[in-house]
Design an enzyme around this catalytic site. Structure first.
Site, mmCIF file in Angstrom:
data_model
loop_
_atom_site.group_PDB
_atom_site.id
_atom_site.type_symbol
_atom_site.label_atom_id
_atom_site.label_comp_id
_atom_site.label_asym_id
_atom_site.label_seq_id
_atom_site.Cartn_x
_atom_site.Cartn_y
_atom_site.Cartn_z
ATOM 1 N N TYR A 168 24.389 -38.930 28.043
ATOM 2 C CA TYR A 168 23.442 -38.186 27.191
ATOM 3 C C TYR A 168 22.337 -39.104 26.669
ATOM 4 O O TYR A 168 21.146 -38.782 26.763
ATOM 5 C CB TYR A 168 24.211 -37.550 26.030
ATOM 6 C CG TYR A 168 23.380 -36.663 25.128
ATOM 7 C CD1 TYR A 168 23.133 -35.334 25.454
ATOM 8 C CD2 TYR A 168 22.849 -37.156 23.926
ATOM 9 C CE1 TYR A 168 22.374 -34.514 24.616
ATOM 10 C CE2 TYR A 168 22.102 -36.340 23.083
ATOM 11 C CZ TYR A 168 21.860 -35.026 23.430
ATOM 12 O OH TYR A 168 21.113 -34.222 22.604
ATOM 13 N N ASP A 215 18.828 -22.144 36.596
ATOM 14 C CA ASP A 215 19.410 -23.452 36.277
ATOM 15 C C ASP A 215 18.272 -24.461 36.412
ATOM 16 O O ASP A 215 17.729 -24.632 37.510
ATOM 17 C CB ASP A 215 20.540 -23.741 37.274
ATOM 18 C CG ASP A 215 21.171 -25.110 37.068
ATOM 19 O OD1 ASP A 215 20.520 -25.994 36.455
ATOM 20 O OD2 ASP A 215 22.294 -25.319 37.537
ATOM 21 N N ASN A 224 13.602 -27.625 26.786
ATOM 22 C CA ASN A 224 14.644 -27.716 25.752
ATOM 23 C C ASN A 224 16.066 -27.741 26.307
ATOM 24 O O ASN A 224 16.972 -28.310 25.686
ATOM 25 C CB ASN A 224 14.483 -26.519 24.791
ATOM 26 C CG ASN A 224 15.691 -26.323 23.913
ATOM 27 O OD1 ASN A 224 15.876 -27.031 22.926
ATOM 28 N ND2 ASN A 224 16.558 -25.368 24.266
HETATM 29 P P1 NAD Z 1 22.716 -25.365 22.642
HETATM 30 O O1 NAD Z 1 23.934 -25.696 23.389
HETATM 31 O O2 NAD Z 1 22.729 -24.189 21.738
HETATM 32 O O3 NAD Z 1 21.462 -25.173 23.605
HETATM 33 C C1 NAD Z 1 21.359 -25.741 24.874
HETATM 34 C C2 NAD Z 1 20.838 -24.646 25.795
HETATM 35 O O4 NAD Z 1 20.596 -25.193 27.100
HETATM 36 C C3 NAD Z 1 21.862 -23.518 25.956
HETATM 37 O O5 NAD Z 1 21.216 -22.283 25.748
HETATM 38 C C4 NAD Z 1 22.336 -23.669 27.381
HETATM 39 O O6 NAD Z 1 22.697 -22.440 27.989
HETATM 40 C C5 NAD Z 1 21.088 -24.254 28.025
HETATM 41 N N1 NAD Z 1 21.376 -24.892 29.298
HETATM 42 C C6 NAD Z 1 22.377 -25.788 29.579
HETATM 43 N N2 NAD Z 1 22.335 -26.111 30.881
HETATM 44 C C7 NAD Z 1 21.286 -25.445 31.422
HETATM 45 C C8 NAD Z 1 20.734 -25.377 32.720
HETATM 46 N N3 NAD Z 1 21.263 -26.063 33.739
HETATM 47 N N4 NAD Z 1 19.641 -24.596 32.923
HETATM 48 C C9 NAD Z 1 19.111 -23.888 31.908
HETATM 49 N N5 NAD Z 1 19.597 -23.906 30.654
HETATM 50 C C10 NAD Z 1 20.675 -24.666 30.423
HETATM 51 O O7 NAD Z 1 22.343 -26.676 21.827
HETATM 52 P P2 NAD Z 1 20.984 -27.098 21.097
HETATM 53 O O8 NAD Z 1 21.367 -28.006 20.017
HETATM 54 O O9 NAD Z 1 20.160 -25.916 20.769
HETATM 55 O O10 NAD Z 1 20.279 -27.975 22.232
HETATM 56 C C11 NAD Z 1 18.942 -27.787 22.631
HETATM 57 C C12 NAD Z 1 18.315 -29.126 22.947
HETATM 58 O O11 NAD Z 1 18.227 -29.889 21.749
HETATM 59 C C13 NAD Z 1 19.125 -29.969 23.942
HETATM 60 O O12 NAD Z 1 18.237 -30.607 24.837
HETATM 61 C C14 NAD Z 1 19.804 -30.978 23.046
HETATM 62 O O13 NAD Z 1 20.094 -32.170 23.721
HETATM 63 C C15 NAD Z 1 18.737 -31.169 21.986
HETATM 64 N N6 NAD Z 1 19.228 -31.755 20.735
HETATM 65 C C16 NAD Z 1 20.041 -31.052 19.906
HETATM 66 C C17 NAD Z 1 20.468 -31.652 18.725
HETATM 67 C C18 NAD Z 1 21.346 -30.940 17.731
HETATM 68 O O14 NAD Z 1 21.738 -31.579 16.748
HETATM 69 N N7 NAD Z 1 21.665 -29.678 17.921
HETATM 70 C C19 NAD Z 1 20.071 -32.946 18.399
HETATM 71 C C20 NAD Z 1 19.256 -33.630 19.283
HETATM 72 C C21 NAD Z 1 18.825 -33.024 20.444
#
Ligand code: NAD
Length: 279
Positions: free
Chosen positions: A177, A77, A104
């Site tokens: 967020y 975590d 990430n």
């Molecule tokens: P996602 O939910 O698939 O990925 C997020 C990942 O973070 C997951 O694998 C989850 O298990 C992991 N995670 C959550 N809490 C955690 C913790 N405490 N310790 C370790 N891992 C943890 O979504 P995503 O879109 O791939 O998000 C990845 C990043 O991209 C995030 O930071 C998100 O804010 C950012 N983001 C995504 C978007 C989008 O449109 N998808 C846009 C802007 C930013």
């Protein structure tokens, strides 16, 4: 003009991240999974951090190893200091050091401000912002201790902070967020300023709407996707590969003079599309 780029020696088809060791947090799904696969395809050894069930992370490790790469899945975590330190120790025991950190991992706990619980505020700040601090601190300690390895990279290390367009676009109903991502932006810039003297580069990627589990509800039907497209001048929702390609570039010596920068990988979402036809 010195045009040397460490990993593209004349005529040699060397992969841009050959010999480098990368850690990607939150790598079991979405953008993290895409970035981990792309870094491995570019030649890096990759540690995939995950929380919860390990099946998806181990599946990606399996795919990478099957195609001749090297990878390891490590649970932690990112908001837990002891777990983060143990994860880095496991990486160093397995691969000796770190060259690239992709911060990430992230989550959303959405609510209007009048409904938002302190627990949901704290969880988002703890994972999205404090998690990036804890991982960046461990990586920076190792980069500063170890210094540049000229055969590996021109930099002692690279940190890539995955932020969001909501580090500049306010987002009603998502105060925790947006605040966390605004914090990531200044964390990234400050670390870039502080660590440049050690030849460590720190940059950000701020994605717009990328199709992943985190935002499934905003593109899961044609109607929702078409509403989302109103916010994206380039006319398509992003894919994880769009972010992954940017991450490979920022991790490689091809971006050797770039530090403290944010790449908005957003199809123009930050271009105020509402003003497209005049104000
Ligand atoms: P996602 O939910 O698939 O990925 C997020 C990942 O973070 C997951 O694998 C989850 O298990 C992991 N995670 C959550 N809490 C955690 C913790 N405490 N310790 C370790 N891992 C943890 O979504 P995503 O879109 O791939 O998000 C990845 C990043 O991209 C995030 O930071 C998100 O804010 C950012 N983001 C995504 C978007 C989008 O449109 N998808 C846009 C802007 C930013």
């Amino acid at each position: 003009m010195d045009t040397r780029v460490n990993t593209v020696a004349a005529g040699a088809p060397v992969l841009p991240l050959a010999g480098q060791r990368a850690l990607v947090t939150g790598a079991s799904s979405g953008i993290g999974a895409g970035v981990a696969r792309a870094l491995a395809a570019a030649g890096a050894t990759v540690v995939l951090n995950y929380v919860g069930p390990d099946g998806a992370a181990r599946g990606i490790v399996h795919d990478i190893v099957e195609t001749g790469g090297e990878a390891l899945a490590v649970e932690a975590d990112v908001s837990d200091e002891a777990a983060v330190r143990a994860m880095f120790r496991e990486m160093f025991d397995a691969f000796g050091s770190i060259d690239i950190l992709v911060n990430n991992a992230g989550l959303q706990r959405d609510a209007s401000i009048v409904e938002m619980s302190l627990a949901d505020w704290r969880r988002v700040i703890d994972v999205n912002l404090t998690g990036q601090f804890l991982c960046a601190r461990e990586a920076a300690r190792e980069f500063v201790r170890r210094g540049v390895i000229p055969d590996v990279s021109n930099s002692a290390g690279k940190i890539i902070c995955i932020s969001s367009v909501h580090d500049v676009i306010p987002w009603a109903g998502h105060a925790n967020y947006a605040a966390s991502k605004g914090g990531v932006q200044m964390l990234m810039k400050t670390l870039a300023q502080e660590l440049a003297v050690h030849r460590v580069r720190v940059n950000g990627i701020s994605p717009g709407a990328i199709k992943t589990p985190i935002n499934h509800s905003s593109w899961s039907t044609p109607e929702k996707e078409s509403a989302l497209l109103q916010l994206i001048p380039y006319g398509r929702v992003g894919e994880t590969a769009d972010v992954a390609r940017a991450a490979v570039w920022l991790a490689s010596d091809h971006s050797d003079y770039v530090t403290g920068a944010t790449l908005y990988v957003d199809g123009g979402m930050t271009l105020y599309p509402g003003f497209e036809k005049g104000g």
